[in-house]
Design a protein around this motif. Structure first.
Motif, PDB file in Angstrom:
ATOM      1  N   ALA A 270     -49.099  88.309 -17.316  1.00 29.94           N
ATOM      2  CA  ALA A 270     -48.371  88.006 -16.082  1.00 29.94           C
ATOM      3  C   ALA A 270     -46.923  87.623 -16.377  1.00 29.94           C
ATOM      4  N   ALA A 271     -46.705  86.878 -17.458  1.00 30.54           N
ATOM      5  CA  ALA A 271     -45.340  86.487 -17.827  1.00 30.54           C
ATOM      6  C   ALA A 271     -44.513  87.706 -18.222  1.00 30.54           C
ATOM      7  N   PHE A 272     -45.103  88.585 -19.017  1.00 26.22           N
ATOM      8  CA  PHE A 272     -44.391  89.804 -19.424  1.00 26.22           C
ATOM      9  C   PHE A 272     -44.091  90.678 -18.206  1.00 26.22           C
ATOM     10  N   ASN A 273     -45.069  90.821 -17.314  1.00 27.40           N
ATOM     11  CA  ASN A 273     -44.867  91.634 -16.110  1.00 27.40           C
ATOM     12  C   ASN A 273     -43.754  91.066 -15.242  1.00 27.40           C
ATOM     13  N   SER A 274     -43.710  89.759 -15.110  1.00 30.15           N
ATOM     14  CA  SER A 274     -42.679  89.118 -14.299  1.00 30.15           C
ATOM     15  C   SER A 274     -41.289  89.366 -14.885  1.00 30.15           C
ATOM     16  N   LEU A 275     -41.182  89.253 -16.202  1.00 30.07           N
ATOM     17  CA  LEU A 275     -39.907  89.522 -16.850  1.00 30.07           C
ATOM     18  C   LEU A 275     -39.461  90.959 -16.601  1.00 30.07           C
ATOM     19  N   MET A 276     -40.385  91.902 -16.733  1.00 27.12           N
ATOM     20  CA  MET A 276     -40.033  93.307 -16.557  1.00 27.12           C
ATOM     21  C   MET A 276     -39.708  93.634 -15.094  1.00 27.12           C
ATOM     22  N   LYS A 277     -40.411  93.015 -14.174  1.00 23.24           N
ATOM     23  CA  LYS A 277     -40.163  93.277 -12.755  1.00 23.24           C
ATOM     24  C   LYS A 277     -38.761  92.846 -12.357  1.00 23.24           C
ATOM     25  N   ASN A 278     -38.361  91.699 -12.857  1.00 22.18           N
ATOM     26  CA  ASN A 278     -37.047  91.159 -12.485  1.00 22.18           C
ATOM     27  C   ASN A 278     -35.932  91.610 -13.417  1.00 22.18           C
ATOM     28  N   ASN A 279     -36.317  92.193 -14.563  1.00 21.22           N
ATOM     29  CA  ASN A 279     -35.320  92.634 -15.547  1.00 21.22           C
ATOM     30  C   ASN A 279     -35.797  93.953 -16.163  1.00 21.22           C
ATOM     31  N   PRO A 280     -35.769  95.039 -15.402  1.00 26.58           N
ATOM     32  CA  PRO A 280     -36.338  96.305 -15.874  1.00 26.58           C
ATOM     33  C   PRO A 280     -35.667  96.870 -17.121  1.00 26.58           C
ATOM     34  N   ASP A 281     -34.461  96.414 -17.436  1.00 24.66           N
ATOM     35  CA  ASP A 281     -33.771  96.889 -18.635  1.00 24.66           C
ATOM     36  C   ASP A 281     -33.930  95.922 -19.804  1.00 24.66           C
ATOM     37  N   LEU A 282     -34.936  95.059 -19.752  1.00 29.68           N
ATOM     38  CA  LEU A 282     -35.177  94.062 -20.797  1.00 29.68           C
ATOM     39  C   LEU A 282     -35.390  94.742 -22.147  1.00 29.68           C
ATOM     40  N   GLU A 283     -34.736  94.214 -23.189  1.00 31.02           N
ATOM     41  CA  GLU A 283     -34.825  94.817 -24.518  1.00 31.02           C
ATOM     42  C   GLU A 283     -35.484  93.921 -25.552  1.00 31.02           C
ATOM     43  N   GLU A 284     -35.354  92.605 -25.401  1.00 34.75           N
ATOM     44  CA  GLU A 284     -35.926  91.671 -26.364  1.00 34.75           C
ATOM     45  C   GLU A 284     -36.530  90.479 -25.635  1.00 34.75           C
ATOM     46  N   VAL A 285     -37.623  89.970 -26.188  1.00 35.23           N
ATOM     47  CA  VAL A 285     -38.234  88.742 -25.680  1.00 35.23           C
ATOM     48  C   VAL A 285     -38.502  87.812 -26.857  1.00 35.23           C
ATOM     49  N   LEU A 286     -38.072  86.574 -26.699  1.00 37.10           N
ATOM     50  CA  LEU A 286     -38.386  85.542 -27.690  1.00 37.10           C
ATOM     51  C   LEU A 286     -39.491  84.665 -27.120  1.00 37.10           C
ATOM     52  N   ALA A 287     -40.648  84.698 -27.745  1.00 31.90           N
ATOM     53  CA  ALA A 287     -41.760  83.832 -27.342  1.00 31.90           C
ATOM     54  C   ALA A 287     -41.693  82.556 -28.175  1.00 31.90           C
ATOM     55  N   ILE A 288     -41.851  81.427 -27.505  1.00 30.95           N
ATOM     56  CA  ILE A 288     -41.830  80.134 -28.190  1.00 30.95           C
ATOM     57  C   ILE A 288     -43.200  79.484 -28.049  1.00 30.95           C
ATOM     58  N   PRO A 289     -44.081  79.656 -29.054  1.00 31.14           N
ATOM     59  CA  PRO A 289     -45.371  78.956 -29.021  1.00 31.14           C
ATOM     60  C   PRO A 289     -45.100  77.450 -29.102  1.00 31.14           C
ATOM     61  N   MET A 290     -45.625  76.708 -28.146  1.00 28.41           N
ATOM     62  CA  MET A 290     -45.301  75.278 -28.062  1.00 28.41           C
ATOM     63  C   MET A 290     -46.200  74.449 -28.981  1.00 28.41           C
ATOM     64  N   TYR A 291     -46.279  74.887 -30.225  1.00 29.00           N
ATOM     65  CA  TYR A 291     -47.071  74.202 -31.247  1.00 29.00           C
ATOM     66  C   TYR A 291     -46.156  73.941 -32.441  1.00 29.00           C
ATOM     67  N   PRO A 292     -45.876  72.690 -32.771  1.00 32.51           N
ATOM     68  CA  PRO A 292     -44.989  72.413 -33.906  1.00 32.51           C
ATOM     69  C   PRO A 292     -45.571  72.852 -35.247  1.00 32.51           C
TER      70      PRO A 292
END
Length: 365
Positions: free
Chosen positions: A122-144
């Protein structure tokens, strides 16, 4: 214009026009405190082969036939004790962090849970829907800290969804940040005021527990972890994936930076499941024993979590307090997680901006 200047200009131009997004990845939560939703969540969580790493058939019998049926109602009651008007405290806090981070960045920011909703897809789909020319995604796992049951499963699951659904953008991940200066600075910002205003006897760093078997299984050298008493402080490449080393390193770094004497702090591990040997000492045992050892005024914190959740709010702040006070303790102070602390938001923003500028020091290779 020489070649060097031209290359720098090209790099700057690419950095400016590159379309990027950020996804904050946290553990997850049931959709509600209804037993049916808790059962669904526990099945998804505990059937993960990186959480309970037994063969599928045995895991299915254990989880579906024993653990979930016997724990779901009890877990639902625990969730009810911490549930808010907005829902899950973990999900709501992550949403607030996302909103605060978005105010610091021009790149779009989404959030995702490894289990439950909102999902990674759902997060990836939302990014693509609002930013169809998206080229890079940085995922930040919230685990130190690195553990196969937390950081590793989040990364591998996101990779799986990315590949399976054929999302066109490049996907990168922030490394475990247990010893990162910005993370440690944020921890200091949260802990410092409690140390200054409390006349405490002891500080306990309570980390989430994992089976010892996970430590030895993840030992890339196959010869270091848990072999000696001081293995976590003996240099080794095994530390890259050693949860215990990284937890102890965090506790020591924070204590050193805050000037906490070694005799005034210790570590423990909470939230164990089943009968096999987990990392020790166990938090509940230490809380029971502290008063008899002269520790009457206790500060406790959970550095393995960046957001308060069931394990911090119910297991420690409620049940842990009851255990300590019943054993003869006098003052029990739970230090909250970083949550939406501005220094923590600034750390996330710095990592995101560094990534946008081509600094890959914090990116998993």
């Amino acid at each position: 214009m020489n070649i060097s200047m031209l290359l720098q200009l090209i790099l700057h131009f690419e950095t400016v026009i590159m379309k990027r997004g950020i996804v904050l990845m946290n553990l997850g939560s049931p959709d509600s405190t209804e037993v049916k939703d808790v059962k669904k969540y526990l099945m998804q969580f505990l059937m993960d082969s990186r959480v309970i790493d037994y063969p599928y058939i045995f895991r299915a019998i254990l989880v579906g036939g024993i653990i979930v049926p016997t724990r779901a109602a009890r877990s639902a009651e625990a969730y009810k004790r911490v549930w808010t008007d907005q829902g899950s405290p973990l999900v709501e806090t992550t949403r607030q962090v996302r909103n605060a981070l978005q105010e610091e960045l021009s790149d779009p920011v989404e959030m995702a849970m490894r289990y439950g909703n909102p999902s990674v897809e759902a997060a990836f789909n939302s990014l693509m829907k609002n930013n169809p020319d998206l080229e890079e995604v940085l995922a930040i796992p919230m685990y130190p800290h690195y553990a196969m049951s937390s950081y590793e499963t989040a990364v591998e699951y996101a990779k799986e969804i990315h590949e399976k659904k054929k999302f066109p953008f490049r996907l990168d991940f922030v490394k475990p940040f247990y010893n990162n200066p910005e993370y440690l600075e944020a921890m200091k910002a949260v802990i410092g005021p409690y140390i200054q205003k409390n006349n405490y006897d002891h500080i306990l760093f309570s980390f989430h527990g994992i089976p010892e078997r996970h430590i030895t299984k993840g030992d890339i050298t196959h010869s270091h972890c848990l072999k000696t008493d001081d293995c976590c402080f003996t240099p080794s490449s095994a530390h890259l994936c050693c949860y215990r080393h990284q937890c102890l390193n965090t506790a020591k770094s924070i204590a050193d930076q805050l000037g906490i004497p070694p005799a005034k702090y210790s570590h423990s591990f909470q939230s164990r499941l089943g009968r096999e040997q987990w990392l020790t000492p166990y938090t509940d045992f230490r809380l029971r024993d502290f008063p008899g050892e002269g520790v009457k005024k206790l500060l406790i914190l959970c550095p393995a979590f960046v957001s308060d959740c069931l394990e911090t709010l119910e297991e420690i702040a409620m049940e842990g307090r009851e255990t300590f006070m019943h054993a003869g303790g006098e003052e029990f102070t739970m230090i909250p997680c970083m949550n939406t602390n501005p220094v923590w938001i600034s750390a996330l923003a710095k990592w995101s901006k560094d990534y946008a500028q081509g600094n890959t020091e914090m990116v998993l290779s």
